[in-house]
Motif scaffolding. Structure first.
Motif: not given
Length: 634
Positions: A129-137
Motif C-alpha cells: 500500500x505504501x509502495x503503491x501510494x508513493x509511486x502514484x504520488x
C-alpha cells in the motif's frame, strides 16, 4: 448314491467359490492398475511428477514430497477427480521451506513522459500500500503500470533501504530507468542540460544507504551554438580567447595547441557544442590563430564559415597583406576570409559619442549618454525595464547630436550585454564596446562575444574585462570535496581507465570515462586531488614505477586538455605497491593495473576507482563491482 451326490454338489459349490474369488481378485487388480495409471498420468499432465501413486485394492495411495502445501492440495484434488475421493489415501509430505534459498528479489522501474511502469519480484512482507501510494504520488496523475509479483520469503536486510533510495531517485529524475536488487541500485537517466546533470549527480551522491552499491549514468545533450564562434585576440594584455566552440576533444586540442604557440597560457575556454559548420573547423581555427600571431597582434573571429582578421593600428601593411594572403590560400575551401586593418582616428575636441549602462550589486541600473531621438529613448527604457525591472531603472540619457547610423542597435546591444553581469558597466562608442564587471556564469565572455557578433557584426570591437565570481554562481560550489570524489565514483562505476600494453597511451575506450570525470571535476574548483598509477608485479620494479608514473601523468594531461583546472592536482606512480588482488592470477593482475583518485587533504592512501565511493561517501560501505576491462600488459 445319495451321499456321492451330496459331495458332488459341495465340490461344485467350492469350485465356484474359488473361481469367484480368483475372478474378484483379478477384477480388483485390473481396476487397481487402471486407477493407478490414470491418476499418475493426470498428475504428470498437471506437472506434479514429484508425486508417486500406489494401489491397494480399490484405494489409491499418494506418496512423495510436495514443494508447497498448495501443491500437495492440488495433487489430492487431481487424484480425486479420477477416482472417488474417498478412495484417495494422502501419504504426501511438504518440503521444509526454511531450507530453500530465497529468490533474487529485483525490481525495474521506467519513468517517462507517458507514465511509470514497474516490474519485478518483491518480498511478500513489503508494504504494498505504501509502495503503491508513493509511486502514484511520483507519477502525479500519469498512468502507472504495475507488474510486480510477490514471494513469501524473508525480506533481505538492505531491501527496504535500496527501494527507498531507488524511489527517491525516481522522484528526482523525470526520464529514467532504475534497477534495484537488495544490494545494488543502477540508475540510467537523461538530463536537460549539463547543469541539471551535475545537480542530479550531486543529489544522488547524498544519503546512499549502507551496504547498497549505486551505479549512476546520466547523460545530457550538448548545447547548440549559433553562430558557431571562436574569437582570439593578441594585444598589449597578452593572448586570450573571448569565445571558443568545438565539437570534440581532438578539435579543442588542435585549437589550444595553436593558441599556446601564439602565446596563450591560460585554461581552455572552449565549449563542446553541436552546430559545427565543417569537419575542418579545428584546422581553420588553428590557421587563423597562427595568422594573428604572424601579424604581431590583432583579433580573429570565426563565425560559422566566415573568418574576419583584424590587425592592430600599429600592424605593418605589407606584413598584414602577406599573412592574410597565406591564410586565405591555406584555409579549407568552405571558409571565406575578410580582413580589416584599422588606422588611428584623429581626435576631436568633444570626443566620440558615448552611451553607458551600469548595474550595482543591489540591482540598480543607471543609463546615461546619447540616444538618437525620443522614440529611441523610450525603446531603451522599456527594453531595460524588461531586463531588470522598471523599479530598478534610472534614466540619465540625452537626445540628439551626430550619431552613427547603427547607434540604436549598439545601445540596445549594450543593455543586453549588461544583463549578463551581476554588477558592472558597459560603455558603448562608435568603434568599441567596453564591458567590465562580475558574473556568476563562467561562459559569460563567450555569451557576450556571440551576442555582439550577432548584433553588430564580426568586425565589432569589444574590450571585455569580465570576472567570474564563484560565489555569484548559483550552480557553483555545490559539491564538497568528498561529494566530488563520490561523483567520480558514480561516473566510473563498472568502468576502468585502460592503456595500450606496456605504454602510457590511453585507449579509445578510456576517452568517454575521462570525459565524464572531466565534467565532474569542472564543478570542483581548487580540489586537492591525487591521481595515482599502479601496475601488477610483472616486470622490474623500477620499470613498473616509471610506467605507473607515466600513466598517472597521462591521465592528468588528458584532464587538462578537457579544460579541467589541474593546478591543485598531483600525479604519482606507485608501481607494484599496495596490490588489491592476487598477482598470481590474470584476474588479480588486471585488478592491480589501475588508476586511483584520492583527496590529498584527507586521504593518505589512494583508492582505486572501484573503492572511491566507499571512502568518499561515508554512507556507502560496499565496493562496486567492475565489469571486465581489456587487460593492460607490460
Amino acid at each position: 448314491m445319495r451321499l456321492s451326490h451330496l459331495f458332488l454338489r459341495i465340490g461344485v459349490f467350492v469350485l465356484a467359490a474359488v473361481a469367484c474369488t480368483f475372478a474378484a481378485r483379478a477384477t480388483v487388480a485390473v481396476v487397481e492398475d487402471v486407477s493407478v495409471v490414470a491418476v499418475q498420468e493426470d498428475l504428470v499432465d498437471a506437472e506434479m511428477s514429484w508425486a508417486s501413486v500406489l494401489g491397494d485394492g480399490l484405494q489409491i495411495i499418494l506418496e512423495g514430497e510436495a514443494p508447497t502445501e498448495a501443491a500437495r492440495f492440488r495433487a489430492i484434488s487431481t487424484a480425486g477427480r479420477v477416482v472417488d475421493a474417498s478412495r484417495v489415501i494422502d501419504n504426501l509430505s511438504v518440503t521444509d521451506t526454511a531450507g530453500i534459498a530465497a529468490p533474487d528479489f529485483a525490481v525495474e522501474v521506467l519513468r517517462g513522459d507517458t507514465g511509470i511502469s514497474i516490474i519485478g519480484l518483491i518480498p511478500l512482507g513489503s508494504d504494498r500500500d505504501a509502495l503503491d501510494a508513493r509511486i502514484a504520488r511520483i507519477a502525479d496523475g500519469a498512468p502507472v503500470t504495475d507488474l510486480l509479483e510477490t514471494a513469501d520469503y524473508p525480506v533481505p536486510p538492505t531491501w527496504r533501504a535500496a527501494m527507498d533510495y531507488a524511489l527517491r531517485a525516481l522522484d528526482l529524475l523525470p526520464r529514467s530507468k532504475i534497477s534495484v536488487t537488495q544490494n545494488r541500485v543502477a540508475v540510467t537517466a537523461i538530463a536537460d542540460s549539463a547543469d541539471q546533470k551535475a545537480s542530479f549527480e550531486t543529489a544522488l551522491a547524498r544519503n546512499v544507504p549502507a551496504g547498497v552499491r549505486r551505479e549512476v549514468r546520466i547523460t545530457a545533450p550538448r548545447p547548440v551554438i549559433s553562430p558557431y564562434t571562436t574569437r582570439f585576440t593578441i594585444d598589449g594584455d597578452g593572448a586570450r580567447f573571448a569565445a571558443c566552440a568545438v565539437d570534440s576533444t581532438e578539435t579543442e586540442q588542435q585549437i589550444v595547441e595553436a593558441a599556446t604557440a601564439a602565446g596563450f597560457d591560460g585554461r581552455s575556454p572552449c565549449v563542446q557544442a553541436l552546430g559545427v559548420p565543417s569537419r575542418t573547423w579545428g584546422q581553420a581555427n588553428a590557421l587563423a590563430i597562427k595568422a594573428v600571431a604572424d601579424i604581431g597582434g590583432g583579433t580573429v573571429t570565426i563565425a560559422d564559415t566566415d573568418i574576419t582578421l583584424v590587425g592592430l593600428e600599429s600592424t605593418d601593411q605589407d606584413t598584414f597583406e602577406r599573412v592574410a594572403g597565406v591564410l586565405e590560400n591555406a584555409l579549407p575551401k568552405v571558409f571565406a576570409l575578410t580582413t580589416d586593418l584599422p588606422r588611428p582616428v584623429e581626435a576631436t575636441a568633444e570626443g566620440p559619442p558615448t552611451f553607458a549602462a551600469t548595474r550595482s550589486p543591489e540591482g540598480g541600473v543607471q543609463l546615461r549618454g546619447r540616444v538618437i531621438d525620443d522614440l529611441a529613448n523610450m525603446t531603451v527604457e522599456n527594453y531595460a525595464a524588461a531586463k531588470f525591472g522598471a523599479a530598478n531603472i534610472t534614466m540619465g540619457t540625452r537626445v540628439g547630436g551626430e550619431l552613427p547610423q547603427d547607434w540604436g542597435v549598439r545601445v540596445l546591444a549594450g543593455v543586453e550585454v549588461l544583463a549578463q553581469l551581476v554588477n558592472g558597466s558597459v560603455t558603448v562608442t562608435p568603434d568599441l564596446v567596453k564591458v567590465t564587471g562580475n558574473t556568476g556564469n563562467a561562459n559569460a565572455p563567450a555569451i557576450v562575444t556571440n551576442l555582439l557578433i550577432d548584433k553588430l557584426g564580426q568586425t565589432a570591437e569589444a574590450d571585455l574585462d569580465i570576472t567570474y565570481v564563484k560565489e555569484l554562481d548559483p550552480a557553483a560550489g555545490l559539491p564538497t570535496p568528498d561529494e566530488c570524489l563520490a561523483n567520480i565514483a558514480t561516473v566510473t562505476e563498472g568502468r576502468k581507465i585502460v592503456f595500450d600494453p606496456g605504454s602510457a597511451s590511453l585507449t579509445s575506450d578510456s576517452q568517454p570515462i575521462l570525459d565524464d570525470i572531466a565534467e565532474t571535476l569542472e564543478r570542483c574548483p581548487d580540489l586537492a586531488l591525487q591521481i595515482a598509477g599502479y601496475t601488477d608485479s610483472q616486470g622490474g620494479e623500477e620499470m613498473n614505477l616509471a610506467l605507473s608514473q607515466s600513466r598517472a601523468e597521462a591521465v592528468l594531461d588528458a584532464l587538462r586538455m578537457r579544460r579541467v583546472p589541474i593546478g591543485t592536482f598531483t600525479a604519482t606512480g606507485f608501481g607494484e605497491a599496495d596490490p588489491i588482488a592476487d598477482n598470481d592470477t590474470d584476474e588479480g593482475r588486471e585488478e592491480n593495473r589501475r588508476i586511483a583518485f584520492s583527496l590529498t587533504q584527507t586521504v593518505e592512501e589512494p583508492t582505486t576507482l572501484e573503492q572511491v565511493e566507499s571512502d568518499a561517501d561515508t554512507d556507502t560501505e560496499s565496493e562496486p563491482e567492475s565489469d571486465p576491462a581489456p587487460e593492460t600488459t607490460k
